[in-house]
Design an enzyme around this catalytic site. Structure first.
Site, PDB file in Angstrom:
ATOM      1  N   HIS A 127       2.741   3.254  -8.954  1.00 26.67           N
ATOM      2  CA  HIS A 127       2.536   1.815  -9.207  1.00 26.67           C
ATOM      3  C   HIS A 127       3.764   1.208  -9.895  1.00 26.67           C
ATOM      4  CE1 HIS A 127      -1.425   2.109  -7.690  1.00 26.67           C
ATOM      5  NE2 HIS A 127      -1.941   2.776  -8.704  1.00 26.67           N
ATOM      6  N   ASN A 135     -10.815  -3.060  -6.430  1.00 25.91           N
ATOM      7  CA  ASN A 135     -10.022  -2.050  -7.146  1.00 25.91           C
ATOM      8  C   ASN A 135     -10.620  -1.632  -8.499  1.00 25.91           C
ATOM      9  OD1 ASN A 135      -6.750  -3.174  -5.939  1.00 25.91           O
ATOM     10  ND2 ASN A 135      -8.068  -1.554  -5.153  1.00 25.91           N
ATOM     11  N   TRP A 136     -11.633  -2.369  -8.985  1.00 28.96           N
ATOM     12  CA  TRP A 136     -12.300  -1.964 -10.234  1.00 28.96           C
ATOM     13  C   TRP A 136     -12.998  -0.617 -10.063  1.00 28.96           C
ATOM     14  CZ3 TRP A 136     -10.875  -4.790 -14.265  1.00 28.96           C
ATOM     15  CH2 TRP A 136     -10.538  -6.134 -14.080  1.00 28.96           C
ATOM     16  N   SER A 176      -7.293  -5.917  -6.097  1.00 25.52           N
ATOM     17  CA  SER A 176      -8.395  -6.548  -5.351  1.00 25.52           C
ATOM     18  C   SER A 176      -9.681  -6.524  -6.164  1.00 25.52           C
ATOM     19  CB  SER A 176      -8.601  -5.830  -4.015  1.00 25.52           C
ATOM     20  OG  SER A 176      -9.281  -4.606  -4.236  1.00 25.52           O
ATOM     21  N   THR A 177     -10.644  -7.319  -5.730  1.00 22.73           N
ATOM     22  CA  THR A 177     -11.957  -7.329  -6.401  1.00 22.73           C
ATOM     23  C   THR A 177     -12.622  -5.953  -6.269  1.00 22.73           C
ATOM     24  OG1 THR A 177     -12.782  -8.370  -4.371  1.00 22.73           O
ATOM     25  CG2 THR A 177     -12.500  -9.810  -6.269  1.00 22.73           C
ATOM     26  N   ASP A 232       0.834  -1.203   0.000  1.00 20.91           N
ATOM     27  CA  ASP A 232       0.000   0.000   0.000  1.00 20.91           C
ATOM     28  C   ASP A 232       0.871   1.256   0.000  1.00 20.91           C
ATOM     29  OD1 ASP A 232      -2.292   1.453   0.019  1.00 20.91           O
ATOM     30  OD2 ASP A 232      -2.939   0.867   2.030  1.00 20.91           O
ATOM     31  N   ASN A 276       1.361   3.384  -2.877  1.00 19.32           N
ATOM     32  CA  ASN A 276       1.945   3.800  -4.162  1.00 19.32           C
ATOM     33  C   ASN A 276       1.473   5.201  -4.561  1.00 19.32           C
ATOM     34  OD1 ASN A 276       2.943   1.225  -4.274  1.00 19.32           O
ATOM     35  ND2 ASN A 276       1.549   0.486  -5.848  1.00 19.32           N
ATOM     36  N   ARG A 321      -5.432  -2.534   8.408  1.00 19.99           N
ATOM     37  CA  ARG A 321      -6.601  -3.388   8.174  1.00 19.99           C
ATOM     38  C   ARG A 321      -6.236  -4.462   7.161  1.00 19.99           C
ATOM     39  NH1 ARG A 321      -7.868   1.820   6.456  1.00 19.99           N
ATOM     40  NH2 ARG A 321      -7.469   2.039   4.230  1.00 19.99           N
TER      41      ARG A 321
END
Ligand code: FPP
Length: 246
Positions: free
Chosen positions: A43, A74-75, A71-72, A26, A28, A200
């Protein structure tokens, strides 16, 4: 005295390394912002850091590393950023065939392939096949990965087996769930590192992290160095893992 300060060692004990490390890479975006650069530059720098860290883990003899690349959730980011990340991942996989593969790394992608482009799915299969006979560290790239999605996926597969009469409801146990996750056959992560001061799990390895030790650092991912990795592992080695026992 209520709290006794533990004697923290300052040297790595190579005989007590974690077998499996998880990394939530985490920071970037913040790294780029601090430098007045676009998020994409963060990135890109993060991908370079990842290469260094995997190389070092492999050299040290760590057996598995799982990195949270996309991640699911991040879309939900702007299309421009999603496209950049997908292209970066694609070139990372292509490049890995020349670089990491040569270092004996086994590369696997974990997560749902359903939402990924055909081109990406083909590249994943190609890189996985290319590296599958290597004997070094196994690198799981969590790509379109979410811990909840992974559990739902596992439950559906188990229901299918029940429906097909391949097993009975009484056979369903924790081992069966583990055996239907994307990480089937791999040990759970001993140690999970998250950079950039966020504390988290963010849907990362929800099932597998039951007894993982956590390490949070302020360092932004592109700045995370080999020394930071060693310091993190030294901290891990000071932990007393009891798994619910005494
Ligand atoms: C979180 O930082 C990072 C990501 C969502 C992507 C992680 C990707 C990489 C490290 C590079 C690509 C990986 C591979 C395998 C090639 P953030 O953008 O949320 O940072 P911020 O919280 O500072 O905005």
């Amino acid at each position: 005295m209520l709290f006794k300060k533990k004697n923290r060692k300052s040297e790595l004990d190579m005989s007590r390394l974690p077998t499996h490390i998880g990394v939530i890479m985490d920071g970037n975006g913040r790294w780029a912002k601090k430098r007045g650069l676009p998020r994409s530059a963060g990135h890109q720098a993060g991908a370079d850091t990842l290469k260094k860290i995997v190389t070092e883990c492999n050299k040290m003899g760590i057996k598995y590393i799982t990195v949270y690349a996309f991640s699911t959730e991040n879309w939900k980011r702007p299309k421009e950023e999603v496209d950049f990340l997908m292209n970066l991942l694609m070139s990372y996989l292509k490049d890995a065939e020349r670089t990491l593969a040569g270092e004996n790394v086994v590369i696997r992608a974990i997560g749902s392939r359903r939402e990924l482009s055909e081109e990406m799915c083909r590249q994943i299969e190609k890189t996985e096949n290319f590296t599958k006979n290597n004997t070094g560290i196994v690198m799981n790239i969590a790509l379109n990965y979410g811990g909840r999605e992974e559990i739902v996926h596992a439950v559906k597969d188990i229901f299918k087996k029940l429906e097909d009469g391949e097993c009975n409801i009484g056979d369903v146990d924790a081992d069966m769930i583990s055996d239907n996750l994307y990480t089937k056959g791999q040990p759970d992560p001993d140690f999970i590192i998250r950079t950039s001061n966020e504390q988290r799990l963010s849907n990362f390895m929800m099932w597998q992290a039951s007894y993982s030790e956590f390490y949070f650092t302020e360092r932004l991912w592109p700045d995370f160095s080999v020394k930071d990795l060693h310091d993190a592992i030294i901290e891990y080695q000071s932990r007393d893992r009891r798994y619910g026992g005494v």
